[in-house]
Design an enzyme around this catalytic site. Sequence first.
Site, mmCIF file in Angstrom:
data_model
loop_
_atom_site.group_PDB
_atom_site.id
_atom_site.type_symbol
_atom_site.label_atom_id
_atom_site.label_comp_id
_atom_site.label_asym_id
_atom_site.label_seq_id
_atom_site.Cartn_x
_atom_site.Cartn_y
_atom_site.Cartn_z
ATOM 1 N N HIS A 1 3.088 -6.679 2.416
ATOM 2 C CA HIS A 1 2.305 -7.746 3.044
ATOM 3 C C HIS A 1 2.457 -9.023 2.229
ATOM 4 O O HIS A 1 2.275 -9.011 1.005
ATOM 5 C CB HIS A 1 0.815 -7.369 3.083
ATOM 6 C CG HIS A 1 0.497 -6.176 3.904
ATOM 7 N ND1 HIS A 1 0.109 -6.251 5.218
ATOM 8 C CD2 HIS A 1 0.501 -4.843 3.592
ATOM 9 C CE1 HIS A 1 -0.129 -5.033 5.680
ATOM 10 N NE2 HIS A 1 0.110 -4.166 4.718
ATOM 11 N N HIS B 1 6.337 -1.088 3.469
ATOM 12 C CA HIS B 1 6.321 -2.495 3.849
ATOM 13 C C HIS B 1 5.487 -3.280 2.856
ATOM 14 O O HIS B 1 4.578 -2.748 2.214
ATOM 15 C CB HIS B 1 5.779 -2.688 5.273
ATOM 16 C CG HIS B 1 4.416 -2.118 5.492
ATOM 17 N ND1 HIS B 1 4.185 -0.757 5.652
ATOM 18 C CD2 HIS B 1 3.197 -2.714 5.604
ATOM 19 C CE1 HIS B 1 2.895 -0.548 5.857
ATOM 20 N NE2 HIS B 1 2.276 -1.719 5.823
ATOM 21 N N GLN C 1 0.882 -1.170 0.000
ATOM 22 C CA GLN C 1 0.000 0.000 0.000
ATOM 23 C C GLN C 1 0.920 1.220 0.000
ATOM 24 O O GLN C 1 1.358 1.681 1.055
ATOM 25 C CB GLN C 1 -0.922 -0.044 1.218
ATOM 26 C CG GLN C 1 -1.894 -1.221 1.173
ATOM 27 C CD GLN C 1 -2.485 -1.544 2.526
ATOM 28 O OE1 GLN C 1 -1.757 -1.914 3.440
ATOM 29 N NE2 GLN C 1 -3.788 -1.417 2.665
ATOM 30 N N HIS D 1 6.052 3.848 6.766
ATOM 31 C CA HIS D 1 7.291 3.092 6.590
ATOM 32 C C HIS D 1 6.960 2.029 5.550
ATOM 33 O O HIS D 1 6.081 1.193 5.769
ATOM 34 C CB HIS D 1 7.701 2.461 7.921
ATOM 35 C CG HIS D 1 9.065 1.826 7.912
ATOM 36 N ND1 HIS D 1 9.898 1.863 9.020
ATOM 37 C CD2 HIS D 1 9.746 1.133 6.964
ATOM 38 C CE1 HIS D 1 11.029 1.223 8.746
ATOM 39 N NE2 HIS D 1 10.946 0.767 7.495
#
Length: 490
Positions: free
Chosen positions: A427, A425, A412, A423
């Site tokens: 998934h 990332h 996202q 931050h």
Amino acid sequence: MRHLLQQVYRKINLHSIIHIRTMSRKIAVCQMTSVADKIKNLEVVTNLIRDAAKENVQMIFFPEACDFICDNRKDIVRSAEPILTGNTVKAYKELAIQNNVWLSMGGLHEKDDKNPDKIFNTHIIINNKGEIVETYRKLHLFDVEIPEKNVRLKESDFCTAGSHIVAPVETPVGNVGLAICYDMRFPELSTALTIMRAQVLTFPSAFTYATGLAHWHILLRARAIENQCYVVAAAQVGHHNPKRRSYGHALCVDPWGEVLADCGESAPCYKVAEITERLTEVRRNMPVMQHRRPSIYSLYTLSVRNKPLSEHCERPAPDCPAEVVSDAGPTHVFGHVTIPDSCVFYKSELTYAFVNLRCVTPGHVLVAPRRAARRNRDLTDDEAEDFYRAVRIVQNLMERVHGAESCTVTIQDGPDAGQTVQHLHCHIMPRKKGDFIQNDLIYLELAKHDQFSARHPAKPPRELADMKAEAAMLRATLQKMQDEQTKNQI
């Protein structure tokens, strides 16, 4: 042979009839004429519940404004009560316990503590133990102004609109999708609830006489037919005061659009209807949902919750999300979150991966750069190369551990894409066939996961001990995989 076949068919049909009767569930749909006197209205509600309960119904549905109807804004706001501590809801809870029934109390006037000039129009579900199982605040407010006809009905003058669709509630009569009155004119709401496995759509209403005469039956039968759901619409009827008249005709409609119960213009009254396996039959014979084309058009519902709001819970959720997990030892900074090193299972020079506090699917883990880069574009070339190498390694690990052949791998990237932790990332969520009724609903679950707060409840945080144990297992498995790879290369 023909005679033998006829006997077999008779047995099959008899078995089907017995099965349908076994699976049938009885509901009562109620109709009343609320006035400004809350005590009188409660007397009506009490009598309807007691009478309907004698017919062994499992759930009773009441109309919008079953608590009261006043003729001016000042009295509406003054008479509103909190859901959790108000005397009216307390009485409803006691009635549910005394009569051993579930209650759908549609469109109560809920006091808004944060805005003394407004209320919420709130639909609540109470189980037979007197517990509030779910609440829904009306999304679409009825605002109509026709000066040439001297018509002005503006719900927004005194009411604040809700901000969530509520996931269907599991009840003794099926999964019930919650809405209120004017919501029935917005078919995307009903379809969203059906995608989320609703079997019964309920529209407690106080429909105006003119619009009811024109559209009431048509709209409710349409919602039932297009979504292949039962529709239950409790209703107000008659003259509440000199300014207001409601249409009535509380209905129960089956998934084929057949009207099973119609209260006409009588009040107070109720009708009993049965929820049977008709729904399964209709959906099997005409598999509309299977014929949807989500690759061409879709309906993503991002503002959804599946638990009552904290102010409606006996044990409210904490004011802040429990994102910080305390553990002795080194930690990593992940945006505004602290990650214990004991929860990290993969590290490279520039990237690390860690187990999740709340998982959308079993094995849902995160990969992030060590440096707090906010966006994908903020990574250096070296960081980007290392980050995506880590994503591949972790994906292979999670598929092996969970016996999966697929993963949802998603970033996202930015707030408008749903990023809540500043931050970067990724998934990684192992996937198996049938883990979601429709594949893309995983993004809805991910949205609820990321929006967790006291006002947007999601899955509760996991225990630290469980997270540490999972991380330790993943570290050991990853080491084993790397050893196997080294051995094969020799």
